[in-house]
Motif scaffolding. Structure first.
Motif, PDB file in Angstrom:
ATOM      1  N   ARG A   1       0.832  -1.200   0.000  1.00 13.42           N
ATOM      2  CA  ARG A   1       0.000   0.000   0.000  1.00 13.42           C
ATOM      3  C   ARG A   1       0.871   1.257   0.000  1.00 13.42           C
ATOM      4  O   ARG A   1       1.176   1.823   1.054  1.00 13.42           O
ATOM      5  CB  ARG A   1      -0.914  -0.013   1.235  1.00 13.42           C
TER       6      ARG A   1
ATOM      7  N   VAL B   1      -2.832   5.348  -2.226  1.00 13.07           N
ATOM      8  CA  VAL B   1      -3.831   4.363  -2.629  1.00 13.07           C
ATOM      9  C   VAL B   1      -5.032   4.451  -1.694  1.00 13.07           C
ATOM     10  O   VAL B   1      -4.944   4.928  -0.562  1.00 13.07           O
ATOM     11  CB  VAL B   1      -3.276   2.914  -2.649  1.00 13.07           C
TER      12      VAL B   1
ATOM     13  N   THR C   1      -7.879   2.123   0.133  1.00 12.38           N
ATOM     14  CA  THR C   1      -8.072   0.728   0.528  1.00 12.38           C
ATOM     15  C   THR C   1      -9.425   0.537   1.204  1.00 12.38           C
ATOM     16  O   THR C   1      -9.992   1.471   1.782  1.00 12.38           O
ATOM     17  CB  THR C   1      -6.960   0.262   1.495  1.00 12.38           C
TER      18      THR C   1
ATOM     19  N   VAL D   1      -4.217   6.074   2.116  1.00 15.24           N
ATOM     20  CA  VAL D   1      -2.938   5.813   2.758  1.00 15.24           C
ATOM     21  C   VAL D   1      -2.030   7.038   2.634  1.00 15.24           C
ATOM     22  O   VAL D   1      -1.822   7.568   1.545  1.00 15.24           O
ATOM     23  CB  VAL D   1      -2.270   4.569   2.136  1.00 15.24           C
TER      24      VAL D   1
ATOM     25  N   ASN E   1       3.825   4.883   2.992  1.00 18.44           N
ATOM     26  CA  ASN E   1       3.949   3.540   2.432  1.00 18.44           C
ATOM     27  C   ASN E   1       3.753   2.485   3.521  1.00 18.44           C
ATOM     28  O   ASN E   1       4.382   2.532   4.585  1.00 18.44           O
ATOM     29  CB  ASN E   1       5.325   3.356   1.785  1.00 18.44           C
TER      30      ASN E   1
ATOM     31  N   ALA F   1       1.715  -4.939   2.493  1.00 24.33           N
ATOM     32  CA  ALA F   1       0.473  -5.642   2.173  1.00 24.33           C
ATOM     33  C   ALA F   1      -0.126  -6.252   3.434  1.00 24.33           C
ATOM     34  O   ALA F   1       0.580  -6.584   4.393  1.00 24.33           O
ATOM     35  CB  ALA F   1       0.744  -6.730   1.144  1.00 24.33           C
TER      36      ALA F   1
ATOM     37  N   VAL G   1      -6.620  -3.198  -1.991  1.00 25.99           N
ATOM     38  CA  VAL G   1      -6.232  -1.948  -2.640  1.00 25.99           C
ATOM     39  C   VAL G   1      -7.202  -1.721  -3.791  1.00 25.99           C
ATOM     40  O   VAL G   1      -7.220  -2.473  -4.765  1.00 25.99           O
ATOM     41  CB  VAL G   1      -4.778  -2.011  -3.149  1.00 25.99           C
TER      42      VAL G   1
ATOM     43  N   ARG H   1      -6.171   4.188  -6.886  1.00 28.28           N
ATOM     44  CA  ARG H   1      -4.903   4.903  -6.763  1.00 28.28           C
ATOM     45  C   ARG H   1      -5.136   6.363  -7.139  1.00 28.28           C
ATOM     46  O   ARG H   1      -5.544   6.675  -8.267  1.00 28.28           O
ATOM     47  CB  ARG H   1      -3.846   4.290  -7.673  1.00 28.28           C
TER      48      ARG H   1
END
Length: 363
Positions: free
Chosen positions: A300, A304, A306, A322, A325, A328, A334, A337
């Motif tokens: 992620r 992104v 989620t 998010v 960083n 997963a 996800v 974007r």
């Protein structure tokens, strides 16, 4: 939101082009029209000939007409003195007092019996002037404000200046508007370099620039140029009031996730370090009796969007943007974007602020 176009009779467009512009804007849900009655380059004869027809078209669509006026406007209209009734008879509902009016005169006009509204110049207003207006018993319920636009490259406002000026006016409950410029249509003369309020918007699409202005706390947005494209006008009609709207690439084919992503959300008051959390998303999934199946449990990166899947238990439906960083997690899908050009807008989603998405499909 109440957003607007601009018309300049006697300048760049033909009368038919201006009438078509009004029709296109009304069809897109745009409700305000800005015009000016003291542009030096205007053909005064053509302006006088066209203004009545154009204002008649705006009345037919119940549009608010805002006109820049100055003492020179009285000569143009053949008026010996400033009379609110004369502007209302033309179809002008709001006058923007750019210069040449004292605080006492502004206060007096604010109490007119014609219900003519007043706009202040949001770019040049000072705390001292606002105090003077208050001392003169100005009726602030009839006042809002509109920033300048800046025709010459390098002269537009900075983001910080706009934020400061907006905050100054918002403290008195005054709504503030600003301008964006066309990229695909006809730019207004004589320079043709665009008419943005913010210099950073001079080469930015009006849709993205408008969303940026709203994210910065601007209450209404106007397309400043002579003849923007229909798509540019429609982008203003889609703006959501006081909502940070982010363009994103849709990465999920799951129906329940897509339906969830179409909502307007509120950023939780208890701000998380790593993500912007939607206040309503879990409740929306519960109310819909929907299930989020596991899919795309990938790393992620920042930016992104989620949605927690059924493996997250009672957290299923948790929607997040998010901010840093993250690795997963099999419990987290996800789903979208955010476009990198919109990353600066993420920082505008403060606790309690509304946010939403507009999507283009994955390639």
């Amino acid at each position: 939101m109440q957003n607007g176009i601009s018309i300049y009779p006697g300048l760049d467009n033909t009368p038919d082009e201006n009438l078509a512009l009004i029709e296109t804007a009304a069809a897109a849900g745009v409700t305000r029209v800005f015009t000016s009655l003291h542009i030096p380059e205007s053909d005064t004869h053509a302006l006088k000939k066209e203004i009545g027809t154009l204002l008649g078209a705006t009345r037919a669509h119940h549009m608010e007409v805002i006109s820049d006026v100055s003492p020179k406007t009285l000569d143009l209209l053949g008026l010996k003195e400033f009379r609110p009734s004369a502007f209302r008879m033309l179809g002008i509902t709001t006058i923007r007092l750019d210069y040449g009016f004292s605080p006492e005169e502004i206060a007096q006009i604010s109490h007119n019996s014609q219900k003519l509204r007043i706009q202040l110049n949001a770019s040049t207003i000072t705390r001292d002037l606002l105090h003077q207006l208050d001392a003169c018993k100005t009726d602030f319920s009839r006042i809002d404000a509109l920033h300048n636009f800046y025709p010459r490259v390098g002269t537009g406002l900075s983001e910080m200046t706009l934020i400061k000026q907006n905050a100054l006016l918002h403290r008195l409950g005054i709504h503030v508007g600003a301008f964006v410029t066309t990229q695909g249509g006809k730019r207004r003369g004589p320079l043709g370099e665009g008419l943005p309020t913010l210099e950073a918007h001079r080469t930015m699409t009006p849709g993205r620039a408008a969303r940026h202005l709203v994210a910065l706390g601007t209450d209404s947005v106007f397309l400043a140029d002579s003849l923007p494209t229909p798509a540019e006008i429609q982008s203003l009609g889609r703006l959501r009031d006081d909502c940070v709207t982010l363009e994103a690439e849709l990465l999920t084919d799951d129906d329940a996730s897509r339906r969830l992503l179409s909502h307007v959300f509120t950023s939780r008051i208890d701000e998380a370090r790593d993500a912007i959390r939607a206040q309503e998303s879990r409740g929306i999934i519960t109310k819909a009796h929907a299930t989020i199946a596991p899919e795309a449990a990938e790393a992620r990166p920042r930016g992104v969007v989620t949605i927690d899947n059924e493996q997250a238990g009672r957290y299923m439906g948790e929607l997040e943007i998010v901010k840093k960083n993250l690795p997963a997690d099999p419990r987290v899908n996800v789903c979208a974007r955010i476009d990198r050009a919109d990353f600066p807008l993420i920082a505008c989603i403060s606790p309690g602020r509304k946010f939403s998405f507009t999507f283009h499909s994955k390639n």
